[in-house]
Design a protein around this motif. Structure first.
Motif, PDB file in Angstrom:
ATOM      1  N   ARG A  35       0.831  -1.196   0.000  1.00 49.87           N
ATOM      2  CA  ARG A  35       0.000   0.000   0.000  1.00 49.87           C
ATOM      3  C   ARG A  35       0.866   1.246   0.000  1.00 49.87           C
ATOM      4  NH1 ARG A  35      -4.060   2.105   4.542  1.00 49.87           N
ATOM      5  NH2 ARG A  35      -5.155   3.547   3.215  1.00 49.87           N
ATOM      6  N   ARG A  36       0.485   2.186  -0.841  1.00 45.49           N
ATOM      7  CA  ARG A  36       1.228   3.451  -0.885  1.00 45.49           C
ATOM      8  C   ARG A  36       0.684   4.381   0.182  1.00 45.49           C
ATOM      9  NH1 ARG A  36       1.375   5.689  -6.845  1.00 45.49           N
ATOM     10  NH2 ARG A  36       2.173   7.423  -5.661  1.00 45.49           N
ATOM     11  N   THR A  37       1.540   5.016   0.879  1.00 43.31           N
ATOM     12  CA  THR A  37       1.106   5.970   1.896  1.00 43.31           C
ATOM     13  C   THR A  37       1.235   7.370   1.339  1.00 43.31           C
ATOM     14  OG1 THR A  37       3.311   6.071   2.823  1.00 43.31           O
ATOM     15  CG2 THR A  37       1.774   4.497   3.801  1.00 43.31           C
ATOM     16  N   THR A  38       0.195   8.140   1.545  1.00 39.92           N
ATOM     17  CA  THR A  38       0.233   9.539   1.118  1.00 39.92           C
ATOM     18  C   THR A  38      -0.035  10.398   2.339  1.00 39.92           C
ATOM     19  OG1 THR A  38      -2.106   9.559   0.603  1.00 39.92           O
ATOM     20  CG2 THR A  38      -0.625   8.978  -1.188  1.00 39.92           C
ATOM     21  N   PHE A  39       0.593  11.529   2.329  1.00 39.97           N
ATOM     22  CA  PHE A  39       0.416  12.453   3.446  1.00 39.97           C
ATOM     23  C   PHE A  39      -0.542  13.587   3.093  1.00 39.97           C
ATOM     24  CE2 PHE A  39       4.534  10.462   4.179  1.00 39.97           C
ATOM     25  CZ  PHE A  39       4.299   9.933   5.436  1.00 39.97           C
ATOM     26  N   ALA A  40      -1.188  13.483   1.967  1.00 36.76           N
ATOM     27  CA  ALA A  40      -2.160  14.506   1.573  1.00 36.76           C
ATOM     28  C   ALA A  40      -3.403  14.353   2.451  1.00 36.76           C
ATOM     29  CB  ALA A  40      -2.529  14.340   0.116  1.00 36.76           C
ATOM     30  N   PRO A  41      -3.964  15.458   2.873  1.00 40.88           N
ATOM     31  CA  PRO A  41      -5.158  15.358   3.719  1.00 40.88           C
ATOM     32  C   PRO A  41      -6.341  14.821   2.909  1.00 40.88           C
ATOM     33  CG  PRO A  41      -4.749  17.640   3.153  1.00 40.88           C
ATOM     34  CD  PRO A  41      -3.580  16.846   2.633  1.00 40.88           C
ATOM     35  N   THR A  42      -7.181  14.064   3.581  1.00 36.03           N
ATOM     36  CA  THR A  42      -8.365  13.553   2.906  1.00 36.03           C
ATOM     37  C   THR A  42      -9.356  14.695   2.739  1.00 36.03           C
ATOM     38  OG1 THR A  42      -9.327  12.917   5.007  1.00 36.03           O
ATOM     39  CG2 THR A  42      -8.075  11.245   3.841  1.00 36.03           C
ATOM     40  N   ARG A  43     -10.052  14.692   1.621  1.00 35.13           N
ATOM     41  CA  ARG A  43     -11.008  15.768   1.343  1.00 35.13           C
ATOM     42  C   ARG A  43     -12.273  15.531   2.151  1.00 35.13           C
ATOM     43  NH1 ARG A  43     -11.423  17.949  -4.545  1.00 35.13           N
ATOM     44  NH2 ARG A  43     -11.913  19.741  -3.282  1.00 35.13           N
ATOM     45  N   ARG A  44     -12.676  16.544   2.836  1.00 34.01           N
ATOM     46  CA  ARG A  44     -13.923  16.456   3.595  1.00 34.01           C
ATOM     47  C   ARG A  44     -15.062  16.998   2.763  1.00 34.01           C
ATOM     48  NH1 ARG A  44     -12.515  18.699   9.590  1.00 34.01           N
ATOM     49  NH2 ARG A  44     -10.982  17.138  10.147  1.00 34.01           N
ATOM     50  N   ARG A  45     -16.229  16.482   3.025  1.00 34.85           N
ATOM     51  CA  ARG A  45     -17.415  16.983   2.340  1.00 34.85           C
ATOM     52  C   ARG A  45     -17.812  18.309   2.961  1.00 34.85           C
ATOM     53  NH1 ARG A  45     -23.281  14.571   2.155  1.00 34.85           N
ATOM     54  NH2 ARG A  45     -23.980  15.562   0.263  1.00 34.85           N
ATOM     55  N   ARG A  46     -18.098  19.284   2.095  1.00 36.06           N
ATOM     56  CA  ARG A  46     -18.462  20.603   2.600  1.00 36.06           C
ATOM     57  C   ARG A  46     -19.852  20.585   3.220  1.00 36.06           C
ATOM     58  NH1 ARG A  46     -17.497  25.246  -1.572  1.00 36.06           N
ATOM     59  NH2 ARG A  46     -18.243  26.350   0.232  1.00 36.06           N
ATOM     60  N   SER A  47     -20.030  21.419   4.193  1.00 38.37           N
ATOM     61  CA  SER A  47     -21.322  21.518   4.862  1.00 38.37           C
ATOM     62  C   SER A  47     -22.322  22.199   3.930  1.00 38.37           C
ATOM     63  CB  SER A  47     -21.164  22.332   6.141  1.00 38.37           C
ATOM     64  OG  SER A  47     -22.430  22.601   6.697  1.00 38.37           O
ATOM     65  N   PRO A  48     -23.558  21.714   3.858  1.00 36.33           N
ATOM     66  CA  PRO A  48     -24.563  22.349   2.999  1.00 36.33           C
ATOM     67  C   PRO A  48     -25.193  23.590   3.637  1.00 36.33           C
ATOM     68  CG  PRO A  48     -25.495  20.413   4.036  1.00 36.33           C
ATOM     69  CD  PRO A  48     -24.041  20.459   4.435  1.00 36.33           C
ATOM     70  N   LEU A  49     -24.803  23.917   4.848  1.00 44.85           N
ATOM     71  CA  LEU A  49     -25.431  25.032   5.551  1.00 44.85           C
ATOM     72  C   LEU A  49     -25.262  26.378   4.831  1.00 44.85           C
ATOM     73  CD1 LEU A  49     -27.030  25.806   8.074  1.00 44.85           C
ATOM     74  CD2 LEU A  49     -24.866  26.219   9.222  1.00 44.85           C
ATOM     75  N   PRO A  50     -24.087  26.766   4.368  1.00 53.31           N
ATOM     76  CA  PRO A  50     -23.986  28.061   3.669  1.00 53.31           C
ATOM     77  C   PRO A  50     -24.850  28.112   2.410  1.00 53.31           C
ATOM     78  CG  PRO A  50     -21.804  27.291   4.266  1.00 53.31           C
ATOM     79  CD  PRO A  50     -22.758  26.188   4.572  1.00 53.31           C
ATOM     80  N   PHE A  51     -24.910  27.020   1.667  1.00 49.77           N
ATOM     81  CA  PHE A  51     -25.749  26.994   0.472  1.00 49.77           C
ATOM     82  C   PHE A  51     -27.223  27.135   0.839  1.00 49.77           C
ATOM     83  CE2 PHE A  51     -28.306  24.535  -2.561  1.00 49.77           C
ATOM     84  CZ  PHE A  51     -28.066  25.294  -3.697  1.00 49.77           C
ATOM     85  N   LEU A  52     -27.671  26.458   1.887  1.00 48.26           N
ATOM     86  CA  LEU A  52     -29.072  26.545   2.298  1.00 48.26           C
ATOM     87  C   LEU A  52     -29.426  27.945   2.784  1.00 48.26           C
ATOM     88  CD1 LEU A  52     -29.548  23.122   4.114  1.00 48.26           C
ATOM     89  CD2 LEU A  52     -30.391  23.807   1.880  1.00 48.26           C
ATOM     90  N   LEU A  53     -28.523  28.564   3.540  1.00 48.74           N
ATOM     91  CA  LEU A  53     -28.784  29.926   4.009  1.00 48.74           C
ATOM     92  C   LEU A  53     -28.867  30.899   2.839  1.00 48.74           C
ATOM     93  CD1 LEU A  53     -26.525  30.106   7.189  1.00 48.74           C
ATOM     94  CD2 LEU A  53     -29.009  29.928   7.075  1.00 48.74           C
ATOM     95  N   LEU A  54     -27.988  30.744   1.862  1.00 49.71           N
ATOM     96  CA  LEU A  54     -28.024  31.600   0.682  1.00 49.71           C
ATOM     97  C   LEU A  54     -29.312  31.383  -0.101  1.00 49.71           C
ATOM     98  CD1 LEU A  54     -26.435  33.627  -1.038  1.00 49.71           C
ATOM     99  CD2 LEU A  54     -25.547  31.678  -2.303  1.00 49.71           C
ATOM    100  N   LEU A  55     -29.744  30.144  -0.220  1.00 49.81           N
ATOM    101  CA  LEU A  55     -30.986  29.840  -0.922  1.00 49.81           C
ATOM    102  C   LEU A  55     -32.192  30.467  -0.219  1.00 49.81           C
ATOM    103  CD1 LEU A  55     -32.328  28.234  -3.219  1.00 49.81           C
ATOM    104  CD2 LEU A  55     -32.530  26.336  -1.609  1.00 49.81           C
ATOM    105  N   VAL A  56     -32.246  30.376   1.102  1.00 53.75           N
ATOM    106  CA  VAL A  56     -33.348  30.981   1.867  1.00 53.75           C
ATOM    107  C   VAL A  56     -33.326  32.500   1.708  1.00 53.75           C
ATOM    108  CG1 VAL A  56     -34.189  31.394   4.206  1.00 53.75           C
ATOM    109  CG2 VAL A  56     -33.567  29.089   3.504  1.00 53.75           C
TER     110      VAL A  56
END
Length: 56
Positions: free
Chosen positions: A2-23
């Protein structure tokens, strides 16, 4: 192996800013729409006969 990488894993962005903008956009759009709706009721003349009042 297995290759090891030190790159951070991508997190899923929170939908809260999009929902607030939509409202916010919906509220502003609704306010603009309500300000343009014609709600004025046409005037009508009402006549009432007041000559036959009860005398007592």
């Amino acid at each position: 192996m297995r290759r090891t990488t030190f790159a951070p894993t991508r997190r899923r962005r929170s939908p809260l800013p999009f929902l607030l903008l939509l409202v916010l956009v919906l509220l502003i759009g609704g306010a603009i729409w309500l300000s343009t709706v014609d709600t004025e009721v046409p005037q009508s003349r009402i006549e009432q006969d007041v000559t036959n009042e009860i005398q007592g």
